[in-house]
Write a protein that holds these residues in place. Sequence first.
Motif, PDB file in Angstrom:
ATOM      1  N   VAL A 516     -33.846 -29.845 -90.736  1.00 56.60           N
ATOM      2  CA  VAL A 516     -33.907 -31.308 -90.692  1.00 56.60           C
ATOM      3  C   VAL A 516     -34.542 -31.775 -89.381  1.00 56.60           C
ATOM      4  O   VAL A 516     -35.359 -32.713 -89.376  1.00 56.60           O
ATOM      5  N   MET A 517     -34.184 -31.131 -88.260  1.00 53.87           N
ATOM      6  CA  MET A 517     -34.802 -31.489 -86.968  1.00 53.87           C
ATOM      7  C   MET A 517     -36.314 -31.365 -87.050  1.00 53.87           C
ATOM      8  O   MET A 517     -37.046 -32.247 -86.597  1.00 53.87           O
ATOM      9  N   LEU A 518     -36.783 -30.262 -87.603  1.00 54.32           N
ATOM     10  CA  LEU A 518     -38.227 -30.048 -87.666  1.00 54.32           C
ATOM     11  C   LEU A 518     -38.889 -31.029 -88.630  1.00 54.32           C
ATOM     12  O   LEU A 518     -40.007 -31.491 -88.387  1.00 54.32           O
ATOM     13  N   ALA A 519     -38.213 -31.367 -89.710  1.00 51.59           N
ATOM     14  CA  ALA A 519     -38.818 -32.243 -90.716  1.00 51.59           C
ATOM     15  C   ALA A 519     -38.853 -33.699 -90.278  1.00 51.59           C
ATOM     16  O   ALA A 519     -39.810 -34.420 -90.590  1.00 51.59           O
ATOM     17  N   HIS A 520     -37.829 -34.170 -89.546  1.00 56.44           N
ATOM     18  CA  HIS A 520     -37.693 -35.602 -89.309  1.00 56.44           C
ATOM     19  C   HIS A 520     -37.761 -36.031 -87.842  1.00 56.44           C
ATOM     20  O   HIS A 520     -37.924 -37.225 -87.564  1.00 56.44           O
ATOM     21  N   PHE A 521     -37.622 -35.105 -86.890  1.00 58.76           N
ATOM     22  CA  PHE A 521     -37.612 -35.484 -85.476  1.00 58.76           C
ATOM     23  C   PHE A 521     -38.783 -34.897 -84.686  1.00 58.76           C
ATOM     24  O   PHE A 521     -39.116 -35.404 -83.615  1.00 58.76           O
ATOM     25  N   ALA A 522     -39.393 -33.847 -85.182  1.00 57.12           N
ATOM     26  CA  ALA A 522     -40.400 -33.136 -84.407  1.00 57.12           C
ATOM     27  C   ALA A 522     -41.688 -33.947 -84.285  1.00 57.12           C
ATOM     28  O   ALA A 522     -42.083 -34.658 -85.207  1.00 57.12           O
ATOM     29  N   ASP A 523     -42.319 -33.839 -83.112  1.00 56.73           N
ATOM     30  CA  ASP A 523     -43.669 -34.365 -82.900  1.00 56.73           C
ATOM     31  C   ASP A 523     -44.624 -33.213 -83.194  1.00 56.73           C
ATOM     32  O   ASP A 523     -44.823 -32.332 -82.356  1.00 56.73           O
ATOM     33  N   SER A 524     -45.183 -33.210 -84.380  1.00 56.49           N
ATOM     34  CA  SER A 524     -45.998 -32.077 -84.813  1.00 56.49           C
ATOM     35  C   SER A 524     -47.327 -31.995 -84.082  1.00 56.49           C
ATOM     36  O   SER A 524     -47.989 -30.949 -84.101  1.00 56.49           O
ATOM     37  N   VAL A 525     -47.713 -33.091 -83.420  1.00 49.19           N
ATOM     38  CA  VAL A 525     -48.999 -33.110 -82.713  1.00 49.19           C
ATOM     39  C   VAL A 525     -48.829 -32.689 -81.258  1.00 49.19           C
ATOM     40  O   VAL A 525     -49.522 -31.789 -80.765  1.00 49.19           O
ATOM     41  N   GLN A 526     -47.897 -33.336 -80.557  1.00 49.15           N
ATOM     42  CA  GLN A 526     -47.770 -33.127 -79.114  1.00 49.15           C
ATOM     43  C   GLN A 526     -46.665 -32.151 -78.736  1.00 49.15           C
ATOM     44  O   GLN A 526     -46.554 -31.755 -77.575  1.00 49.15           O
ATOM     45  N   GLY A 527     -45.805 -31.789 -79.678  1.00 47.22           N
ATOM     46  CA  GLY A 527     -44.677 -30.929 -79.361  1.00 47.22           C
ATOM     47  C   GLY A 527     -43.456 -31.737 -78.955  1.00 47.22           C
ATOM     48  O   GLY A 527     -43.540 -32.919 -78.612  1.00 47.22           O
ATOM     49  N   GLY A 528     -42.311 -31.086 -79.002  1.00 48.92           N
ATOM     50  CA  GLY A 528     -41.069 -31.763 -78.651  1.00 48.92           C
ATOM     51  C   GLY A 528     -40.521 -32.572 -79.810  1.00 48.92           C
ATOM     52  O   GLY A 528     -41.041 -32.542 -80.934  1.00 48.92           O
ATOM     53  N   GLY A 554     -31.726 -34.177 -75.629  1.00 47.31           N
ATOM     54  CA  GLY A 554     -31.857 -33.609 -76.965  1.00 47.31           C
ATOM     55  C   GLY A 554     -32.929 -32.539 -77.026  1.00 47.31           C
ATOM     56  O   GLY A 554     -32.787 -31.530 -77.728  1.00 47.31           O
ATOM     57  N   ASN A 555     -34.021 -32.739 -76.279  1.00 46.67           N
ATOM     58  CA  ASN A 555     -35.073 -31.728 -76.267  1.00 46.67           C
ATOM     59  C   ASN A 555     -34.610 -30.436 -75.617  1.00 46.67           C
ATOM     60  O   ASN A 555     -34.995 -29.342 -76.045  1.00 46.67           O
ATOM     61  N   SER A 556     -33.789 -30.531 -74.567  1.00 46.72           N
ATOM     62  CA  SER A 556     -33.273 -29.323 -73.910  1.00 46.72           C
ATOM     63  C   SER A 556     -32.492 -28.464 -74.895  1.00 46.72           C
ATOM     64  O   SER A 556     -32.722 -27.258 -75.022  1.00 46.72           O
ATOM     65  N   LEU A 557     -31.534 -29.090 -75.584  1.00 48.42           N
ATOM     66  CA  LEU A 557     -30.691 -28.293 -76.471  1.00 48.42           C
ATOM     67  C   LEU A 557     -31.384 -27.976 -77.785  1.00 48.42           C
ATOM     68  O   LEU A 557     -31.049 -26.981 -78.426  1.00 48.42           O
ATOM     69  N   ALA A 558     -32.349 -28.795 -78.188  1.00 49.03           N
ATOM     70  CA  ALA A 558     -33.142 -28.414 -79.358  1.00 49.03           C
ATOM     71  C   ALA A 558     -33.908 -27.126 -79.074  1.00 49.03           C
ATOM     72  O   ALA A 558     -33.917 -26.192 -79.890  1.00 49.03           O
ATOM     73  N   ALA A 559     -34.539 -27.060 -77.896  1.00 44.20           N
ATOM     74  CA  ALA A 559     -35.271 -25.849 -77.525  1.00 44.20           C
ATOM     75  C   ALA A 559     -34.322 -24.658 -77.417  1.00 44.20           C
ATOM     76  O   ALA A 559     -34.614 -23.555 -77.910  1.00 44.20           O
ATOM     77  N   THR A 560     -33.166 -24.874 -76.782  1.00 44.98           N
ATOM     78  CA  THR A 560     -32.188 -23.794 -76.626  1.00 44.98           C
ATOM     79  C   THR A 560     -31.722 -23.284 -77.987  1.00 44.98           C
ATOM     80  O   THR A 560     -31.714 -22.079 -78.261  1.00 44.98           O
TER      81      THR A 560
END
Length: 583
Positions: A516-528, A554-560
């Motif tokens: 769900v994070m990748l589908a709805h929150f991710a910036d597919s162009v710039q990352g993060g 949120g980006n810190s723990l998403a990456a982790t």
Amino acid sequence: MANRLADESSPYLLQHANNPVDWYPWGPEALELSRQTDKPIFLSIGYSACHWCHVMEHESFENATIAARMNELFICVKVDREERPDLDQIYMNAVQLLTGRGGWPMSMFLTPDLEPFYGGTYWPPEPRQGMPGFAQVLAGVAEAWANRREAAVEQAGKLTTHLREFAATASETSAATITEELLDAAVTELERVFDFTHGGFGRAPKFPHPMDLQLLLRVWAQGASQRGRDATHREQLLKMVTLNLDKMAHGGIYDHLGGGFARYSVDERWLVPHFEKMLYDNALLTGAYLDGYLATGNEYYADVARETIEYVLRDMTDEEGGFYSTEDADSEGVEGKFYVWTPAEIRDILGPARAERFCDVYDVTEVGNFEGQNILNLPRTIVQAAQLRDWDLADLKAELAESKAGLFAARRQRIHPDKDDKILVSWNGLMIDALARASGVLDAPQYLDAAARAATFLLRELRDDHGRLLHCWRHGKAKLAAYLDDYAYLTNALVTLYEFSFDEAWIDHAVSLADVMLAHFADSVQGGFFFTADDHETLITRNKDLHDSSVPSGNSLAATALLRLGKLCGRAEFVDAARGTLE
């Protein structure tokens, strides 16, 4: 008569339900009324444990004259920042652009198009200490809107442009590469701002920095060979961590009777806390003390972690299994009243001899260390106190344990601070992670049971009809679409639950949330990742939160979480998304 906040579930909003201000919650009714009446919005954002939020409420929002002016001139909207961190982020950035500082209560004036044109934080009702009175602010803003509308709208447009540029900057691509030199730079900066006398980073007020301490421990643990650090420098990093852990646990910021940490210390010595207790601080500090114990074997750190967990399980846990958000700083309208002591009170409970020893160890005097009363703290360790007075250490420890139990029982009879009993997915994720880790580190299977119960509750109760997470729950009702923090924190916690239980169901749930994070929150162009989903309510800008504050971004723990999950499951797209976020 109650205003419209009476129908809300947030304890913070309910605190204002009987104000004479005609408050609206954030929503279509208030926003449409602003457009229809051509009145600006007065947006007030705070949270239930915020001391200055209480002060401004009592001074201004309960003042019938001021309330009448607010109702006449503005559409007044009250927001709980813990429920709507998306709004808080946007308009706090605006306050900081306008004033150079932030804080709560946050007070912002918006056009009917929701663009900010003037704001600040706390204002007293009348001019005081160089601050304008709130009544003056209201009159000045109303005059500007009535007579200088074009300038106000222009200011709002410029501010909104800056906010959008600020959000866009966070998405700019660069040629950044992930190198170990980044860690070196971080360590150098942390050493520069560290207080080598009292521990902590920077000057008063002192906030806990558990994530910084954990970074230093990771660099220390990696060894000298990787970056050419000599043994002396590595030992300095460990000493920084242990000094900070010791000073916080010895100070008044730590509750020596009931366990758990207050939000921050107003002084550099960790003595006088701002007495509110937040779930996220106690979750993150539990993790830091567990790491300190693993690094040093110091049983005192294990004890602090246990006592903090026991505080959360005893005082901050709902019967359904989730964890409450905060405990207030005030009781009976007085900050810290629940926690402070006089020597006479202690003598009445312990008797003269035991009271004398307890007061000697815990810095309780007739003069007091806080407004004529005493915050319990350890200016010397218990070992040092025993040596100084020639007391038997084992006997002293046993007596102090009994004395603390007696004082804690007596304190339970006092009027407790108010509790914000809403349950937030994000902060619960931090506590679940800490509990699961503690179960293994401290050989305490009951902590794993508590973590699993909380996670099961969240996954069962905080979902919408499509299986997407909801942000908060109170008294049987869940609401508000979840933010990035909710998904990232809970995903990370579920990975930890798997690692300490080997129950593969937790991995299945974690993968589902990551998708769900990748589908709805991710910036597919710039990352993060953006803070809000692609189908979230449209606001004046869509933020990408990159900065750790009192909690990880949120980006810190998403990456982790994605790195951990990607490696465990062999999912290259998770690892790639994590790398793109870091880059």
